[in-house]
Design a protein around this motif. Sequence first.
Motif, PDB file in Angstrom:
ATOM      1  N   ARG A 280      -0.414   0.295  -8.184  1.00 16.69           N
ATOM      2  CA  ARG A 280      -1.083   0.918  -9.332  1.00 16.69           C
ATOM      3  C   ARG A 280      -2.538   1.246  -8.999  1.00 16.69           C
ATOM      4  O   ARG A 280      -3.094   2.223  -9.509  1.00 16.69           O
ATOM      5  CB  ARG A 280      -1.002   0.008 -10.564  1.00 16.69           C
ATOM      6  CG  ARG A 280       0.417  -0.240 -11.044  1.00 16.69           C
ATOM      7  CD  ARG A 280       0.474  -0.720 -12.469  1.00 16.69           C
ATOM      8  NE  ARG A 280       0.381   0.412 -13.409  1.00 16.69           N
ATOM      9  CZ  ARG A 280       0.450   0.295 -14.732  1.00 16.69           C
ATOM     10  NH1 ARG A 280       0.585  -0.901 -15.282  1.00 16.69           N
ATOM     11  NH2 ARG A 280       0.361   1.352 -15.504  1.00 16.69           N
ATOM     12  N   MET A 281      -3.147   0.445  -8.151  1.00 17.72           N
ATOM     13  CA  MET A 281      -4.508   0.717  -7.700  1.00 17.72           C
ATOM     14  C   MET A 281      -4.542   2.021  -6.898  1.00 17.72           C
ATOM     15  O   MET A 281      -5.450   2.845  -7.053  1.00 17.72           O
ATOM     16  CB  MET A 281      -5.007  -0.449  -6.845  1.00 17.72           C
ATOM     17  CG  MET A 281      -6.484  -0.401  -6.495  1.00 17.72           C
ATOM     18  SD  MET A 281      -6.925  -1.777  -5.375  1.00 17.72           S
ATOM     19  CE  MET A 281      -6.537  -3.205  -6.389  1.00 17.72           C
ATOM     20  N   THR A 282      -3.552   2.221  -6.040  1.00 15.23           N
ATOM     21  CA  THR A 282      -3.479   3.437  -5.225  1.00 15.23           C
ATOM     22  C   THR A 282      -3.219   4.660  -6.093  1.00 15.23           C
ATOM     23  O   THR A 282      -3.837   5.720  -5.909  1.00 15.23           O
ATOM     24  CB  THR A 282      -2.372   3.283  -4.170  1.00 15.23           C
ATOM     25  OG1 THR A 282      -2.635   2.107  -3.396  1.00 15.23           O
ATOM     26  CG2 THR A 282      -2.312   4.492  -3.263  1.00 15.23           C
ATOM     27  N   ASN A 283      -2.275   4.536  -7.014  1.00 14.88           N
ATOM     28  CA  ASN A 283      -2.068   5.533  -8.080  1.00 14.88           C
ATOM     29  C   ASN A 283      -1.823   6.944  -7.558  1.00 14.88           C
ATOM     30  O   ASN A 283      -2.397   7.913  -8.044  1.00 14.88           O
ATOM     31  CB  ASN A 283      -3.259   5.522  -9.049  1.00 14.88           C
ATOM     32  CG  ASN A 283      -2.930   6.223 -10.362  1.00 14.88           C
ATOM     33  OD1 ASN A 283      -1.779   6.215 -10.789  1.00 14.88           O
ATOM     34  ND2 ASN A 283      -3.943   6.831 -10.980  1.00 14.88           N
ATOM     35  N   THR A 284      -0.980   7.071  -6.563  1.00 18.23           N
ATOM     36  CA  THR A 284      -0.525   8.381  -6.092  1.00 18.23           C
ATOM     37  C   THR A 284       0.940   8.538  -6.491  1.00 18.23           C
ATOM     38  O   THR A 284       1.609   7.548  -6.821  1.00 18.23           O
ATOM     39  CB  THR A 284      -0.638   8.498  -4.571  1.00 18.23           C
ATOM     40  OG1 THR A 284       0.230   7.509  -3.968  1.00 18.23           O
ATOM     41  CG2 THR A 284      -2.077   8.278  -4.107  1.00 18.23           C
ATOM     42  N   PRO A 285       1.468   9.758  -6.473  1.00 15.96           N
ATOM     43  CA  PRO A 285       2.897   9.918  -6.780  1.00 15.96           C
ATOM     44  C   PRO A 285       3.785   9.056  -5.891  1.00 15.96           C
ATOM     45  O   PRO A 285       4.769   8.478  -6.376  1.00 15.96           O
ATOM     46  CB  PRO A 285       3.124  11.419  -6.543  1.00 15.96           C
ATOM     47  CG  PRO A 285       1.793  12.040  -6.845  1.00 15.96           C
ATOM     48  CD  PRO A 285       0.782  11.065  -6.337  1.00 15.96           C
ATOM     49  N   GLN A 286       3.452   8.944  -4.596  1.00 14.66           N
ATOM     50  CA  GLN A 286       4.255   8.120  -3.700  1.00 14.66           C
ATOM     51  C   GLN A 286       4.155   6.644  -4.060  1.00 14.66           C
ATOM     52  O   GLN A 286       5.155   5.914  -4.062  1.00 14.66           O
ATOM     53  CB  GLN A 286       3.814   8.324  -2.248  1.00 14.66           C
ATOM     54  CG  GLN A 286       4.659   7.567  -1.233  1.00 14.66           C
ATOM     55  CD  GLN A 286       6.113   7.972  -1.271  1.00 14.66           C
ATOM     56  OE1 GLN A 286       6.430   9.154  -1.108  1.00 14.66           O
ATOM     57  NE2 GLN A 286       7.013   7.018  -1.497  1.00 14.66           N
ATOM     58  N   ALA A 287       2.943   6.193  -4.369  1.00 14.90           N
ATOM     59  CA  ALA A 287       2.759   4.792  -4.750  1.00 14.90           C
ATOM     60  C   ALA A 287       3.528   4.476  -6.030  1.00 14.90           C
ATOM     61  O   ALA A 287       4.161   3.416  -6.141  1.00 14.90           O
ATOM     62  CB  ALA A 287       1.281   4.477  -4.919  1.00 14.90           C
ATOM     63  N   ASN A 288       3.492   5.368  -6.994  1.00 12.48           N
ATOM     64  CA  ASN A 288       4.226   5.148  -8.241  1.00 12.48           C
ATOM     65  C   ASN A 288       5.730   5.123  -8.002  1.00 12.48           C
ATOM     66  O   ASN A 288       6.458   4.329  -8.616  1.00 12.48           O
ATOM     67  CB  ASN A 288       3.855   6.229  -9.254  1.00 12.48           C
ATOM     68  CG  ASN A 288       2.396   6.135  -9.680  1.00 12.48           C
ATOM     69  OD1 ASN A 288       1.797   5.060  -9.647  1.00 12.48           O
ATOM     70  ND2 ASN A 288       1.810   7.258 -10.075  1.00 12.48           N
ATOM     71  N   ALA A 289       6.197   5.971  -7.092  1.00 14.20           N
ATOM     72  CA  ALA A 289       7.627   5.975  -6.748  1.00 14.20           C
ATOM     73  C   ALA A 289       8.004   4.684  -6.027  1.00 14.20           C
ATOM     74  O   ALA A 289       9.079   4.107  -6.281  1.00 14.20           O
ATOM     75  CB  ALA A 289       7.953   7.188  -5.878  1.00 14.20           C
ATOM     76  N   ASP A 290       7.131   4.218  -5.136  1.00 15.20           N
ATOM     77  CA  ASP A 290       7.391   2.964  -4.422  1.00 15.20           C
ATOM     78  C   ASP A 290       7.449   1.786  -5.390  1.00 15.20           C
ATOM     79  O   ASP A 290       8.274   0.877  -5.230  1.00 15.20           O
ATOM     80  CB  ASP A 290       6.306   2.717  -3.375  1.00 15.20           C
ATOM     81  CG  ASP A 290       6.387   3.680  -2.193  1.00 15.20           C
ATOM     82  OD1 ASP A 290       7.446   4.319  -2.016  1.00 15.20           O
ATOM     83  OD2 ASP A 290       5.388   3.798  -1.468  1.00 15.20           O
ATOM     84  N   LEU A 291       6.576   1.793  -6.380  1.00 20.16           N
ATOM     85  CA  LEU A 291       6.553   0.715  -7.367  1.00 20.16           C
ATOM     86  C   LEU A 291       7.858   0.692  -8.159  1.00 20.16           C
ATOM     87  O   LEU A 291       8.468  -0.378  -8.349  1.00 20.16           O
ATOM     88  CB  LEU A 291       5.364   0.892  -8.306  1.00 20.16           C
ATOM     89  CG  LEU A 291       5.238  -0.132  -9.436  1.00 20.16           C
ATOM     90  CD1 LEU A 291       5.170  -1.545  -8.884  1.00 20.16           C
ATOM     91  CD2 LEU A 291       4.018   0.171 -10.296  1.00 20.16           C
TER      92      LEU A 291
END
Length: 343
Positions: A280-291
């Motif tokens: 959530r800190m990174t907050n990129t589309p890829q990070a959100n998908a990974d989460l």
Amino acid sequence: MKTISFALPCYNSAAYMDTCIESILAFRDDADDIEILVVDDGSTKDDTAAKADEWARRHPDCIRAIHQENGGHGAAVNAGLAHARGVYFKVVDSDDWLDEQAMRTVMDFLRQQARESQPIDMVVANYVYEKVFENATLTVDYRNVLPVGRTFGWDEVGSFKVSQFLLMHSVIYRTQLLRDIHLELPRHTFYVDNIFVYVPLPHVRTIRYFDVDMYRYFIGREGQSVNEEIMRGRMDQQIRVTKQMIDEVDLDADVSSDPLRRYMESYLSVMLSICTVFLRMTNTPQANADLAEVWDYLRRTRPAMYARIRGNLLNRLLNLPGEAGRRFALGGYRVARKLFKFN
């Protein structure tokens, strides 16, 4: 017979590995039952390999140099375990060190156990965060959780606080136990110490806790894996480790002790909380998908565990939706960081 093998994973460690090795030699005296396995994990930027060989040349009775192609911290631990001749096995990172007086107390017990037909499975002691650049220390002990001065099992442990989980720093395992469960840490992956202090626990039957400050954990060095910015860049590895922990232990089927099951579930929950905060800190589309994917992995793989872990208060708060929820989660992380002084 060696009482204990100390495995020292070394990667470009020339600047600090001497202190680590010297701290072990300090309590060895002239005993021939301690071995130090200096694992040079493909170092290329300094003279780590040469230093390892020189230490082995100077102390052929207790130090061995192991050279391998770079495989990461996990591969270095695997190599140490494969070469270990001690009844017990302890990992000491090359930028950390052991306390001489504390280890003399622990070694007296290990030597006694090494002569037994059924030596104890795991020894636990305290560790100290050495925040050298802040001129500060923080000791993590277990005296409110673990019985002192006697052998015990999991059903006798209390409730661990989030700030006092068992880490690689605090544990010594019986070597054969790790071999019997075929423990193998993943290559080229950081944060594998979480697997090391999680997967073996259901196989541990007997434990002894010493309320002494055994391990000194250096924190704050540039490039250290727990540095916040570095953690953000290695979230793929944090996720990989978390998934392996999910895969290797079914808490409902594999863990017979209720206190141990609660402890391990809490540990796994924190691992998922770390994934949540940093993605959530990174907050990129890829990070959100990974989460979304890591939580879905738990749901698909261990549905009962998913319901409990995702439903606990901490993870409900960390996963509040929208930008306001994200800001709330990050604010909570900053407060926790100040309170518990991690990173």
